[in-house]
Scaffold this motif. Structure first.
Motif, mmCIF file in Angstrom:
data_model
loop_
_atom_site.group_PDB
_atom_site.id
_atom_site.type_symbol
_atom_site.label_atom_id
_atom_site.label_comp_id
_atom_site.label_asym_id
_atom_site.label_seq_id
_atom_site.Cartn_x
_atom_site.Cartn_y
_atom_site.Cartn_z
ATOM 1 N N LEU A 1 12.992 -6.389 -1.846
ATOM 2 C CA LEU A 1 12.265 -5.664 -2.887
ATOM 3 C C LEU A 1 13.204 -4.743 -3.651
ATOM 4 O O LEU A 1 13.193 -4.691 -4.887
ATOM 5 N N LYS A 2 14.051 -4.029 -2.926
ATOM 6 C CA LYS A 2 14.972 -3.088 -3.574
ATOM 7 C C LYS A 2 16.053 -3.800 -4.382
ATOM 8 O O LYS A 2 16.709 -3.189 -5.228
ATOM 9 N N GLU A 3 16.245 -5.110 -4.114
ATOM 10 C CA GLU A 3 17.236 -5.888 -4.862
ATOM 11 C C GLU A 3 16.640 -6.544 -6.111
ATOM 12 O O GLU A 3 17.353 -7.180 -6.888
ATOM 13 N N GLY A 4 15.319 -6.408 -6.266
ATOM 14 C CA GLY A 4 14.659 -7.005 -7.423
ATOM 15 C C GLY A 4 14.492 -8.507 -7.310
ATOM 16 O O GLY A 4 14.342 -9.200 -8.321
ATOM 17 N N ARG A 31 10.864 -10.576 2.007
ATOM 18 C CA ARG A 31 10.242 -9.953 0.844
ATOM 19 C C ARG A 31 10.379 -8.430 0.901
ATOM 20 O O ARG A 31 10.630 -7.763 -0.111
ATOM 21 N N SER A 83 19.178 -9.557 -9.627
ATOM 22 C CA SER A 83 17.853 -8.949 -9.770
ATOM 23 C C SER A 83 17.044 -9.777 -10.759
ATOM 24 O O SER A 83 17.563 -10.210 -11.795
ATOM 25 N N ASP A 140 12.154 -11.515 -5.906
ATOM 26 C CA ASP A 140 10.806 -11.816 -5.444
ATOM 27 C C ASP A 140 10.816 -12.996 -4.476
ATOM 28 O O ASP A 140 11.662 -13.893 -4.567
ATOM 29 N N ASP A 146 12.740 -6.626 2.481
ATOM 30 C CA ASP A 146 14.121 -6.177 2.339
ATOM 31 C C ASP A 146 14.709 -6.481 0.968
ATOM 32 O O ASP A 146 15.672 -5.819 0.542
#
Length: 249
Positions: A171-174, A167, A130, A176, A169
């Protein structure tokens, strides 16, 4: 420890031996970042080795070489240190006679520029933490179609979709994702072009723009804006008009 050392990044960079990639390597290293320089040419990589954090050799057209290289970086615990992955490497060749469409050339460019990214992502993404960042170097050629660019443009359009979809998918993994649309940049690849390249910039200028945008974690970068904004304007015109403009010789 200095503030500069504390903020140093570890960067995995493909296509590090020439053009924009080499300029990125030089600028990142000069400011104290640790660069894992990836490329195909062993001799060129050897010249970067003294200043690189690590070098990594593979051919984008060989999934086995890519997988072996990623596995080696993983086993050495290098991938787990990476903050930024810059997928910059690629090739450009033109289809000179659309009526006699060159299927092999098309396949080669799609494989080098797009399919190879899948193998690189397979190796790198599971190790990214992340706060990491993925950077895709695409092309302003995707803003508007260009003659003879069926293979190159299709590969870069694929990169655009890949980046924009990832981007969502990631997002939840932190993690960018930054998509880059350079205009005409003077590199060994563009030196082969036999047509006018308006608003041509140097590799160093391109690298500076990319690094500035990546530092700000921007989602989308395009430059030089005097070209990219013009292309975006053309794309809003009736097709019959912009097609006449873009095919003028």
């Amino acid at each position: 420890m200095t503030a500069k050392a504390m903020t140093a990044k570890t960067i995995l960079l493909t296509g590090a031996t020439s053009g924009i990639g080499l300029a990125l390597f030089e600028q990142y290293v000069s400011r104290g970042d640790k660069v894992i320089a990836c490329g195909r040419d062993e001799a060129k990589l050897a010249r970067l080795a003294p200043r690189a954090y690590k070098t990594c050799q593979f051919d984008l057209n060989s999934p086995d070489e890519i997988k072996a290289a990623m596995q080696s970086l993983s086993l050495d615990n290098v991938l787990a240190q990476v903050n930024i992955v810059i997928l910059n490497a690629g090739n450009c060749r033109y289809i000179d006679d659309a009526k006699q469409f060159d299927g092999q050339l098309f396949q080669d460019i799609i494989t080098t520029n797009l399919t190879a990214l899948g193998w690189l992502l397979q190796g790198a993404l599971p190790k990214l933490r992340s706060g990491s960042q993925l950077v895709f170097v695409s092309s302003s050629a995707t803003i508007l179609p260009f003659p003879r660019s069926q293979a190159y443009g299709a590969s870069k359009a694929g990169i655009d979709y890949l980046a924009n979809s990832l981007r969502l998918d990631l997002l939840k993994e932190g993690i960018d994702v930054t998509l880059v649309h350079p205009g005409f940049v003077k590199t060994p690849l563009t030196d082969k072009n036999d047509f006018n390249m308006p608003f041509l910039i140097t590799s160093e200028q391109a690298a500076t723009a990319i690094i500035a945008g990546v530092d700000k974690r921007k989602r989308y970068l395009h430059f030089p804006k005097r070209l990219t904004l013009l292309l975006k304007l053309f794309s809003l015109l009736p097709a019959s008009l912009w097609q006449k403009i873009i095919t003028l010789k």
